[in-house]
Design an enzyme around this catalytic site. Structure first.
Site, PDB file in Angstrom:
ATOM      1  N   LYS A   1      64.417  34.568 -65.287  1.00 52.26           N
ATOM      2  CA  LYS A   1      64.484  35.279 -66.615  1.00 52.26           C
ATOM      3  C   LYS A   1      66.174  34.942 -67.116  1.00 52.26           C
ATOM      4  O   LYS A   1      66.914  34.684 -66.435  1.00 52.26           O
ATOM      5  CB  LYS A   1      64.638  36.873 -66.649  1.00 52.26           C
ATOM      6  CG  LYS A   1      63.937  37.282 -68.212  1.00 52.26           C
ATOM      7  CD  LYS A   1      62.629  37.065 -68.163  1.00 52.26           C
ATOM      8  CE  LYS A   1      61.890  37.607 -69.447  1.00 52.26           C
ATOM      9  NZ  LYS A   1      60.589  37.345 -69.847  1.00 52.26           N
ATOM     10  N   GLY A   2      66.270  34.519 -68.380  1.00 55.14           N
ATOM     11  CA  GLY A   2      67.590  34.591 -69.046  1.00 55.14           C
ATOM     12  C   GLY A   2      67.776  35.474 -70.006  1.00 55.14           C
ATOM     13  O   GLY A   2      66.901  35.816 -70.892  1.00 55.14           O
TER      14      GLY A   2
END
Length: 1050
Positions: A606-607
């Site tokens: 995830k970013g």
């Protein structure tokens, strides 16, 4: 020197000289040019490689103002009439203003007589006041601001950055340059007056004049790719600029439109010691650069005679500065500056660092000369790092965890509250800033340690000395530890400064010293994270810092996939809350992704990009910088003379797979095309969810995420034999979002309430379905709902509403507070499907509001939104009788779609990909694409049904909570997957081909063939497909704890 010390480094040039054989666009985000083989009628090349401009051809030539003399008479009449200046001095003051300050005729032609008379009078008054000062300090200050123009005049010492006073550069920058809207864009001209203040003894101070004008473009709506100055230029610029200046600007603009970052050029001027520095970049991508640039060249003993900021309607901003060596003054007399040529070289190189963060947190230490630009920006990055990783819980919390029973709901609630308070109150951002600011010498020593590892020069270049700050020994970690202990005053200071050592040891690679960067990125070894708080170890961590935002990218496996989200904050208080929880939220989202990716080859990642408070409308710019700076660390530095070789302590090739998430769905195409532009071999698979013309399968267009959620909702109705049309349903996440809109479009329940970003819409008798369908199809918030279609018991409360009376007589004082807590109200709800909302909207401290007399007020919950309910709150709800399926199980349709999209991009060659997976410019959808999308949808629903049945069956047999079983199944599949990939089973060709035939989509097998797919798809990816398919099918059929012989029955 002690044994713990290494050789003393000299202050080196940050990067090597750029050798560019031509000026064509490169795949890099920025452009620097020093040695250039091109020439024109007005320029030749000097010995230093700079292009030489003939003095007669450069700059601007203002058109003559024929009414100047008449205007001077009008100004005189005005001044004489006001009686502020003695009559015998009026002519002298007017002549001085018109003829000695160096103001060109354009100003006089545009300005009114009243304004000029006021300026002359104000300057005279300022001179009188300065003459009468006891300290003889000669200060002249004048500012006149209007909507379409402004003038600022100030006395200052050349080459010295003012840390007090009016700071006109900051003022005009903040008011006119950085806040330029589309229809109010401004250009700036500024010069140091050649004359001195009349009536005062000649002195070291001279007057700096700034003129700001609103732009009037030839074509205000020009394309971003347009480079013809006669189309994109401002009328005043086109009138004043010489042909040579226009030619130079047009060349530079052509380079700028092809890049994400700045274009930087240096020119010599014939028969002059001045240098002409030009910087071009996209407007609003470097707020604060105008004034920060002054600080930079002052630091190197250089001053400017003239500066121009020109704007163009294609979105490009060009800053032009005429630089020369500063004369010795009392302030800089003791300082040893490098020769002008070397200073200009270093200034040009450091502009890329300045562009990333024009005004860092420790700017004052740079302006005062106590630290270099590199050292202060390093300190800024560490301030960000400390902010996220020092708010940890400590040994006391560890002791408390061991003393209390986490399975006891009362104890768990206490731990939850203590954890939140500890993280809020320990080391605030302001507190850590004050600590770091007090230790510039420690920053210098710690930076020297960082630079000694990560600063490398290309082959053939040697270190060069620029002794502007004291040379600092590179200390070993042990010596740094001792130095910190001796320098700090208390335990808190030691904890904060010791975090710098942790950071230095954790950095595996960085683009800090890459001249063509747009943001700073660091690949970190995440082993410094405490296992108590982060029990699942991260495989990889990236930290990105820019002038608009900060961001992380976390992943749990080498091959991992997850979305990139942009987090916005309504106000500064919301920003502080978001900043405190940002990393933990990112970790939790990636961990959830890891669990929901159980059916596919990729692990979880995830970013998260958090926009700074003042950059809430800069999401697109922040996203582009985030992506580009991470790509700096993924791609080899293969462009000669452009990129320094990055010191890579990781030593392995990395590929990241990303996708859309909150506020990034419309940015995915740019990321894909940018990866192709930078020659990334994996550009086709870099981002999923891209537009169909690039081979993407948009989740929202085909309801991919919702299809999985719906299978769990329908599964409950099927098992409980419920009539969906009679089920009263609540939903967070409105008809404007992907999940929310598709949930409405596919549902057949009776909606009683919907909550979204705009407010609350509720009707106990059921919301009008046709009106909801209209909003869902148009992707509009509930604020657009036609309230005439509500029953007499229905209502809508928007976030900006206050003092609202509901139909039942309840008063709502604040619409935002009502919206934020509505999902916790006890109402007419049988089924709750969160399709949006902030993580932890229901936690252990609020879940009790949904439990009355030990029974959950909501019988069924399917968590479509990630992390909407904390795990401990889920367990409390299930204990109270709620049938609940968590996000990691329900919300996995999107990841399945993304994985199959990647598989197609890896299986086809470029031509086959375009023919079969890319929608044509005419809108024609390839037949294969249509069929493949249907295949993907069927696979999503199949996987969801398999997991639903497995969890339902396991719960019925064991009575273990379903939210626990979801994790148990995920862990079992993931563990078995990893084990299978390591076994000899993969080497069994017959078994391998048999499993891949079952796992791969039939359409791909029919179109390409298994042999060609095996040849094209990377081996580790195929191995991951093999393991994940076998593991998921086995666990879904036999459970998380099967008999030891069960695998042989598969």
């Amino acid at each position: 020197m002690s044994n713990n010390e290494v050789s003393v480094p000299k202050n080196r040039l940050i990067e090597q000289t750029i050798h560019a054989p031509d000026r064509k666009a490169s795949p890099q985000p920025s452009h620097l040019s020093f040695k250039d083989g091109s020439s024109s009628n007005s320029s030749i090349n000097g010995d230093n490689g700079h292009r030489i401009l003939r003095s007669a051809t450069i700059g601007y030539t203002a058109p003559e103002f024929k009414g100047k003399k008449a205007q001077m008479l009008q100004v005189k009449d005005k001044i004489v009439g006001s009686s502020w200046i003695p009559d015998k001095l009026v002519d002298e003051q007017i002549s001085w203003f018109y003829n000695e300050l160096g103001i060109d005729d354009v100003y006089f032609e545009l300005e009114s007589v009243n304004a000029i008379a006021s300026s002359v009078t104000s300057l005279y008054a300022a001179k009188v006041a300065a003459f009468a000062r006891a300290d003889q300090k000669q200060e002249i200050r004048l500012d006149m601001e209007a909507e379409d123009h402004a003038i600022y005049i100030d006395t200052s010492e050349p080459g010295i950055s003012a840390v007090d006073g009016p700071r006109y550069e900051h003022r005009l920058e903040s008011k006119y340059l950085d806040n330029s809207a589309l229809n109010t864009i401004y250009r700036v001209e500024t010069f140091r007056s050649p004359g001195h203040v009349s009536g005062i003894q000649p002195s070291k101070t001279t007057m700096r004049c700034y003129f700001v004008y609103q732009c009037h473009f030839v074509d205000p709506n020009a394309s971003e790719q347009e480079t013809d100055l006669e189309i994109i230029g401002d009328h005043m610029f086109l009138t004043k600029a010489t042909p040579n200046t226009k030619q130079i600007y047009e060349e530079i603009i052509k380079l700028a439109v092809a890049r994400t970052g700045p274009v930087i050029e240096v020119f010599d001027i014939e028969n002059s010691k001045e240098k002409r520095l030009i910087v071009a970049f996209r407007r609003r991508t470097a707020a604060g650069l105008f004034s920060a640039l002054s600080n930079l060249y002052h630091y190197y003993g250089v001053t400017s005679s003239r500066k121009y900021v020109e704007q163009f309607s294609n979105g490009i901003c060009v800053m032009c500065v005429y630089l020369k060596e500063n004369s010795p003054t009392e302030v800089n007399l003791g300082k040893k500056y490098p020769p002008l040529e070397q200073s200009i070289h270093q200034i040009t190189k450091e502009i890329s660092l300045l562009y990333c963060i024009p005004h860092n947190k420790f700017q004052e230490l740079f302006v005062s000369g106590r630290l270099s630009l590199q050292e202060t920006i390093y300190g800024h990055c560490l301030w960000v790092f400390v902010h996220h990783f020092l708010n940890r819980l400590g040994s006391e919390y560890t002791s408390l965890v061991s003393a209390l029973d986490p399975h006891n709901s009362g104890h768990a609630e206490i731990l939850s509250k203590i954890k939140r308070r500890l993280r809020t109150e320990t080391f605030t951002a302001d507190y850590t800033y004050e600590i770091i600011k007090e230790h510039p010498e420690l920053i210098r020593s710690l930076y020297a340690s960082f630079a000694s590892v990560h600063l490398s020069l290309a082959e053939g270049y040697e270190d060069e000395l620029i002794p502007l700050t004291p040379s600092t020994a590179v200390l070993s970690d042990t010596s740094l530890k001792e130095l910190i202990s001796k320098s700090v005053n208390n335990e808190h200071e030691q904890i904060v400064m010791s975090a710098f050592r942790v950071f230095n040891m954790a950095v595996l690679k960085t683009n800090f010293y890459t001249p063509t960067k747009v943001a700073l990125s660091f690949r970190l070894d995440a082993s410094f994270l405490p296992t108590l708080e982060y029990p699942q170890p991260l495989y990889g961590m990236f930290l990105v810092i820019s002038s608009e935002s900060r961001g992380f990218h976390l992943r749990f496996r080498d091959i991992a996939r997850g979305g990139i989200r942009i987090v916005k904050s309504r106000n500064r208080e919301a920003y502080s809350i978001n900043a405190r929880s940002m990393f933990d939220e990112n970790y939790g989202l990636a961990n959830t992704q890891q669990r929901k990716n159980k059916d596919i080859p990729e692990g979880g990642s995830k970013g998260v990009i958090l926009l700074n408070p003042e950059s809430q409308d800069m999401g697109g710019v922040a996203f582009e910088k985030y992506i580009d700076s991470i790509m700096d660390l993924l791609l080899p530095a293969e462009t000669p003379g452009i990129k320094n070789p990055i010191v890579d302590l990781y030593g392995k090739q990395e590929i990241l797979f990303m996708g859309p998430d909150e506020n990034t769905a419309d940015l995915v195409d740019w990321a894909t095309l940018h990866a192709r532009k930078r020659n990334a071999p994996w550009w086709k698979s870099f981002f999923t969810g891209k537009s169909p013309k690039l081979g993407g399968i948009p989740h929202d267009a085909y309801g991919m995420t919702t299809l999985s959620v719906r299978e769990f909702v329908k599964g409950i109705y099927r098992k409980k034999e419920l009539d969906p049309s009679k089920v009263r349903k609540m939903q967070t996440g409105g008809p404007d979002g992907d999940l929310g809109s598709n949930e409405i479009l596919l549902s057949n329940e009776k909606y009683t309430s919907i909550v979204d970003g705009s407010g609350v819409l509720a009707d106990p008798q059921g919301l009008n379905k046709d009106e909801l369908l209209r909003l869902a199809k148009e992707r509009k918030m509930i604020s657009h709902f036609d309230i005439t279609k509500l029953s007499n018991t229905g209502y809508r409360v928007l976030v900006d509403d206050s003092n609202i009376l509901l139909p039942d007589g309840e008063a709502v004082n604040n619409g935002t507070a009502f919206r934020n807590t509505f999902h916790l109200r006890q109402g007419a709800t049988d089924c709750f499907v969160p399709c949006g909302g902030r993580p932890e909207s229901i936690d252990l401290s609020t879940v009790s509001k949904l439990i009355v007399k030990g029974k959950s007020t909501i019988p069924y919950i399917v968590e479509g939104a990630n992390l909407f309910i904390t795990q401990d709150a889920k367990l409390r709800l299930e204990e109270a009788g709620c049938i609940l399926f968590k996000d990691a199980s329900a919300n996995k349709g999107g990841v399945t779609s993304s994985s199959l999209e990647v598989l197609a991009s890896l299986s086809f060659d470029d031509q086959g990909f375009v023919e079969n997976m890319c929608v044509g410019a005419d809108g024609q959808v390839p037949a294969f694409y249509k069929a493949y999308v249907k295949d993907v949808q069927e696979k999503i629903m199949e996987n969801a049904r398999l997991e639903f049945e497995a969890i339902w069956r396991e719960h019925k047999q064991t009575k273990i909570p379903r939210s626990t079983l979801s994790d148990t199944l995920s862990i079992a599949i993931t563990k078995l997957d990893e084990e299978l990939q390591k076994t000899a089973l993969w080497k069994d060709d017959k078994l391998r081909r048999s499993v891949l035939k079952d796992a791969l989509p039939n359409l791909l097998l029919e179109k390409i063939g298994l042999d060609l797919i095996i040849e094209r798809v990377p081996d580790n990816y195929l191995r991951a497909i093999f393991g994940s398919y076998l593991a998921s099918r086995f666990v879904y059929e036999f459970g998380s704890s099967p008999s030891q012989f069960a695998f042989f029955d598969l």
